[in-house]
Scaffold this motif. Structure first.
Motif, PDB file in Angstrom:
ATOM      1  N   PRO A  11       0.838  -1.192   0.000  1.00  0.00           N
ATOM      2  CA  PRO A  11       0.000   0.000   0.000  1.00  0.00           C
ATOM      3  C   PRO A  11       0.872   1.242   0.000  1.00  0.00           C
ATOM      4  N   ALA A  12       0.395   2.289  -0.611  1.00  0.00           N
ATOM      5  CA  ALA A  12       1.212   3.482  -0.863  1.00  0.00           C
ATOM      6  C   ALA A  12       1.221   4.456   0.319  1.00  0.00           C
ATOM      7  N   PRO A  13       2.223   4.346   1.221  1.00  0.00           N
ATOM      8  CA  PRO A  13       2.314   5.326   2.303  1.00  0.00           C
ATOM      9  C   PRO A  13       2.762   6.690   1.773  1.00  0.00           C
ATOM     10  N   ASP A  14       3.492   6.679   0.674  1.00  0.00           N
ATOM     11  CA  ASP A  14       3.950   7.909   0.036  1.00  0.00           C
ATOM     12  C   ASP A  14       3.483   7.915  -1.412  1.00  0.00           C
ATOM     13  N   ALA A  15       3.411   9.092  -1.990  1.00  0.00           N
ATOM     14  CA  ALA A  15       3.030   9.211  -3.397  1.00  0.00           C
ATOM     15  C   ALA A  15       4.135   8.629  -4.278  1.00  0.00           C
ATOM     16  N   PRO A  16       3.778   8.127  -5.468  1.00  0.00           N
ATOM     17  CA  PRO A  16       4.810   7.662  -6.400  1.00  0.00           C
ATOM     18  C   PRO A  16       5.791   8.799  -6.707  1.00  0.00           C
ATOM     19  N   PHE A  17       7.006   8.437  -7.070  1.00  0.00           N
ATOM     20  CA  PHE A  17       8.018   9.440  -7.398  1.00  0.00           C
ATOM     21  C   PHE A  17       8.791   9.004  -8.619  1.00  0.00           C
ATOM     22  N   GLU A  18       9.524   9.949  -9.234  1.00  0.00           N
ATOM     23  CA  GLU A  18      10.305   9.655 -10.429  1.00  0.00           C
ATOM     24  C   GLU A  18      11.790   9.850 -10.161  1.00  0.00           C
ATOM     25  N   LEU A  19      12.606   9.026 -10.825  1.00  0.00           N
ATOM     26  CA  LEU A  19      14.060   9.097 -10.751  1.00  0.00           C
ATOM     27  C   LEU A  19      14.617   9.106 -12.171  1.00  0.00           C
ATOM     28  N   THR A  20      15.800   9.699 -12.343  1.00  0.00           N
ATOM     29  CA  THR A  20      16.472   9.730 -13.642  1.00  0.00           C
ATOM     30  C   THR A  20      17.489   8.596 -13.715  1.00  0.00           C
ATOM     31  N   VAL A  21      17.500   7.869 -14.818  1.00  0.00           N
ATOM     32  CA  VAL A  21      18.482   6.808 -15.032  1.00  0.00           C
ATOM     33  C   VAL A  21      19.772   7.470 -15.517  1.00  0.00           C
ATOM     34  N   VAL A  22      20.852   7.334 -14.720  1.00  0.00           N
ATOM     35  CA  VAL A  22      22.145   7.925 -15.053  1.00  0.00           C
ATOM     36  C   VAL A  22      22.935   6.970 -15.942  1.00  0.00           C
ATOM     37  N   SER A  23      22.975   5.683 -15.564  1.00  0.00           N
ATOM     38  CA  SER A  23      23.657   4.677 -16.383  1.00  0.00           C
ATOM     39  C   SER A  23      23.095   3.301 -16.068  1.00  0.00           C
ATOM     40  N   ARG A  24      23.380   2.371 -16.989  1.00  0.00           N
ATOM     41  CA  ARG A  24      22.903   1.004 -16.842  1.00  0.00           C
ATOM     42  C   ARG A  24      23.955   0.062 -17.384  1.00  0.00           C
ATOM     43  N   GLU A  25      24.361  -0.912 -16.572  1.00  0.00           N
ATOM     44  CA  GLU A  25      25.317  -1.932 -16.994  1.00  0.00           C
ATOM     45  C   GLU A  25      24.911  -3.261 -16.396  1.00  0.00           C
ATOM     46  N   ASP A  26      24.857  -4.285 -17.187  1.00  0.00           N
ATOM     47  CA  ASP A  26      24.512  -5.636 -16.725  1.00  0.00           C
ATOM     48  C   ASP A  26      23.385  -5.585 -15.699  1.00  0.00           C
ATOM     49  N   ASP A  27      23.695  -5.839 -14.417  1.00  0.00           N
ATOM     50  CA  ASP A  27      22.652  -5.864 -13.386  1.00  0.00           C
ATOM     51  C   ASP A  27      22.735  -4.664 -12.441  1.00  0.00           C
TER      52      ASP A  27
END
Length: 57
Positions: A35-51
């Motif tokens: 259940p959502a105790p806080d509102a949804p939020f957004e994040l910026t993807v800086v980089s992505r490698e394997d896992d």
């Protein structure tokens, strides 16, 4: 997709909280918890490698 963050529990000990995320436009993801105790939020993807996904607020 699953999103996990470690926050403080009611007794101040670390407590993992699991939520869900989805891709948004502009290299951002939207994270929500149920259940959502806080509102949804957004994040910026800086980089992505394997896992490893590096995010910024």
């Amino acid at each position: 997709m699953t999103f996990r963050i470690v926050g403080e529990g009611p007794d101040d000990r670390p407590r993992p909280v699991t939520g869900r995320w989805r891709a948004e436009e502009g290299g951002r993801i939207r994270v929500g918890f149920a259940p959502a105790p806080d509102a949804p939020f957004e994040l910026t993807v800086v980089s992505r490698e394997d896992d490893l996904l590096v995010l910024a607020k």
